[in-house]
Design an enzyme around this catalytic site. Structure first.
Site, short mmCIF file in Angstrom:
data_model
loop_
_atom_site.label_atom_id
_atom_site.label_comp_id
_atom_site.label_asym_id
_atom_site.label_seq_id
_atom_site.Cartn_x
_atom_site.Cartn_y
_atom_site.Cartn_z
N ASP A 11 0.84 -1.19 0.00
CA ASP A 11 0.00 0.00 0.00
C ASP A 11 0.89 1.25 0.00
OD1 ASP A 11 -3.10 0.50 1.56
OD2 ASP A 11 -1.76 2.10 0.89
N HIS B 67 4.68 13.46 -23.49
CA HIS B 67 5.41 12.59 -24.42
C HIS B 67 5.58 13.23 -25.81
CE1 HIS B 67 1.46 11.30 -25.90
NE2 HIS B 67 2.08 10.78 -26.95
N GLU C 69 -7.77 12.39 -34.39
CA GLU C 69 -7.68 10.95 -34.09
C GLU C 69 -8.97 10.29 -34.58
OE1 GLU C 69 -4.81 10.64 -30.25
OE2 GLU C 69 -6.84 11.34 -29.84
N HIS D 259 0.14 18.88 -25.24
CA HIS D 259 0.78 18.48 -26.50
C HIS D 259 0.76 19.60 -27.54
CE1 HIS D 259 0.70 14.68 -24.60
NE2 HIS D 259 -0.34 14.13 -25.18
N LYS E 51 -11.46 13.49 -31.02
CA LYS E 51 -11.60 12.04 -31.15
C LYS E 51 -12.69 11.78 -32.19
CE LYS E 51 -9.06 10.89 -27.41
NZ LYS E 51 -7.71 10.30 -27.58
#
Ligand code: BG6
Length: 468
Positions: free
Chosen positions: A85, A168, A206, A230, A316
């Site tokens: 934990d 990223h 996307e 991003h 999306k």
């Protein structure tokens, strides 16, 4: 204190989704390149054994890129596991034992942000934070106040120089290639400013939905998920001034300056959409007002860009998957009738292929009189399987203490400042049909000459021909 190279990698959330989809494949890729030779300690509360973690790693690699038997064997030898934990001091005592004589571990918090404070405190109490660095995932907070709170928690134990905030997109070579294109080519500087550029549009499309991440996505939405981080990084690379050097702080200083020149968004310059069917996704509230599409218009009030509108859109369930920038030039003075001229443009595609294309006019070869055609001069490259994935690059950079691929505290807070009013105001949300370019209301936030929808076909856009 800043350390040279991490001598262990610890990842919290070892049994979770991020580890499964991104971290194990990145670790295997690092091993294949000979970039990893330190113990890798997974931590989670799952009641698992080390053997179960190894099996999970194997399964992850089978699903994401394939198992390389030699690299997997090395990974299995480096892997350690601590089960427990995050609230319990024993978990961290066990971690300290597992770290053995490692003095400069990198702690990667691949866990929900609500757990950061607990883990960071426990790292400090157990002596695991001495000489260490911490790696955290976006989103950094939920708004400006929570980002500041999160920074406070991290800074209570770690120096800013030892905090690595992953976005990223900064690990994507084509995103950094924008800087190379601008600063390694003399001719670009001549036109890359308000005197020549009329508008800039950035699209991150996307063609898939929330892919089983409804619970996360519904708390997040497009602006928090990909625009505030991003796309702002892409925009910063496009708009920042040349840094005084390519060291991480000089680059990050310029990025912060550019964000400081952007006023906070106004609701009238934003359109939010939601694809039909989103409300039926698992984890999504039946009356959700979360956007799965957003288009917005920004001003960059720097000397270079004042008066040039920047348009960003992401979503999306759009017709394709592609991230692309199109900068349109002012039209030339009208020797040639305006009606037959298409603006010159510079198109820079980040994915799926990496393309730089100059859109220009020329005389149509077979026609008579002034008959013009628009076309593109294209340089394009399709990334090969051996190219580094963004996660591999950022993990390697964090372990080497290369800060240039990470977001600094002041950058993150500026980025929140820009989108903040929008998050509070709850602007209207318009439905759109999947496989279309968002709701029709996007007309309100549309660049002069329209959005240029990316066409993903051998990296080339269609060539339009116009006759006088
Ligand atoms: C992530 C978002 O940060 O980036 C996802 O959470 C998005 O919603 C993804 O799909 C896109 O990343 P990439 O590298 O596939 O372009």
């Amino acid at each position: 204190m800043t350390n040279p190279h991490s001598d262990a990698l610890v990842f919290f959330g070892a049994t979770g989704d991020l580890a499964y989809k991104k971290i194990f494949p990145a670790l295997q890729a690092m091993l294949k390149r000979g970039h990893l030779n330190v113990p890798v300690v997974g931590v989670a509360k799952a009641g698992w054994t080390l053997e179960q973690l190894k099996a999970r790693a194997h399964d992850s690699l089978e699903k994401h890129g394939g198992v390389d038997p030699a690299a997997f064997e090395k990974l299995a030898n480096l892997l350690r596991y601590v089960d427990g934990d995050y609230q319990a001091p024993e978990t961290f005592k066990a971690l300290r034992r597992e770290l053995k004589d490692a003095h400069n571990p990198a702690h990667y918090l691949a866990i929900p942000p609500v757990l950061f404070e607990t883990v960071v405190e426990q790292l400090a109490k157990s002596n695991c934070s001495n000489g260490a660095r911490v790696i955290v995932e976006k989103p950094f907070g939920h708004d400006l106040a929570t980002a500041q709170e999160l920074n406070k928690v991290l800074l209570s134990v770690f120096d800013e120089a030892d905090i690595f905030r992953i976005d990223h997109y900064l690990g994507k070579r084509p995103v950094n290639n924008l800087l190379a294109f601008r600063f390694a080519n003399t001719f670009v500087e001549a036109f890359w400013n308000r005197n020549y550029i009329e508008s800039v549009q950035i699209t991150m499309a996307e063609d898939f939905g929330v892919q089983g991440r409804g619970g996360f996505y519904d708390q997040t939405g497009t602006i928090r998920d990909v625009i505030q981080n991003h796309l702002f990084q892409v925009m910063s690379n496009l708009t920042m001034e040349p840094p005084v050097g390519f060291d991480s702080e000089s680059v990050r200083d310029e990025k912060v300056k550019v964000l400081k020149s952007i006023p906070a968004l106004e609701a009238k310059n934003v359109v939010r959409g939601q694809f039909r069917g989103y409300l039926d996704e698992n984890g999504v509230a039946k009356d959700s007002q979360t956007e799965t599409f957003a288009a917005l218009k920004l001003e960059v009030n720097s000397w270079r860009w004042k008066g040039v509108p920047f348009y960003l859109r992401a979503g999306k369930c759009l017709p394709t998957t592609c991230t692309e920038i199109v900068a349109k030039f002012h039209k030339p003075p009208s020797l040639i009738p305006d009606s037959v001229l298409t603006e010159n443009h510079l198109r820079m595609r980040i994915s799926p292929d990496v393309t730089i294309a100059m859109g220009m006019m020329s005389l149509a070869p077979a026609a008579e009189g002034i008959s013009l055609q628009a076309g593109e001069m294209v340089a394009t490259h399709s990334p090969g399987a051996d190219e580094m994935d963004a996660y591999e690059r950022v993990l390697g950079a964090a372990m080497e203490a290369d800060r240039s691929l990470f977001a600094r505290e002041d950058y993150v807070e500026e980025a929140w400042r820009i989108v903040e009013p929008l998050l509070r105001k709850n602007s209207p949300i318009y439905p759109y049909v999947p496989n279309t370019w968002g709701p029709s209301e996007v007309e309100r936030v549309t660049p002069p000459g329209g959005w240029q929808d990316p066409v993903v076909k051998h990296g080339l856009s269609p060539v339009a021909t116009q006759a006088a």
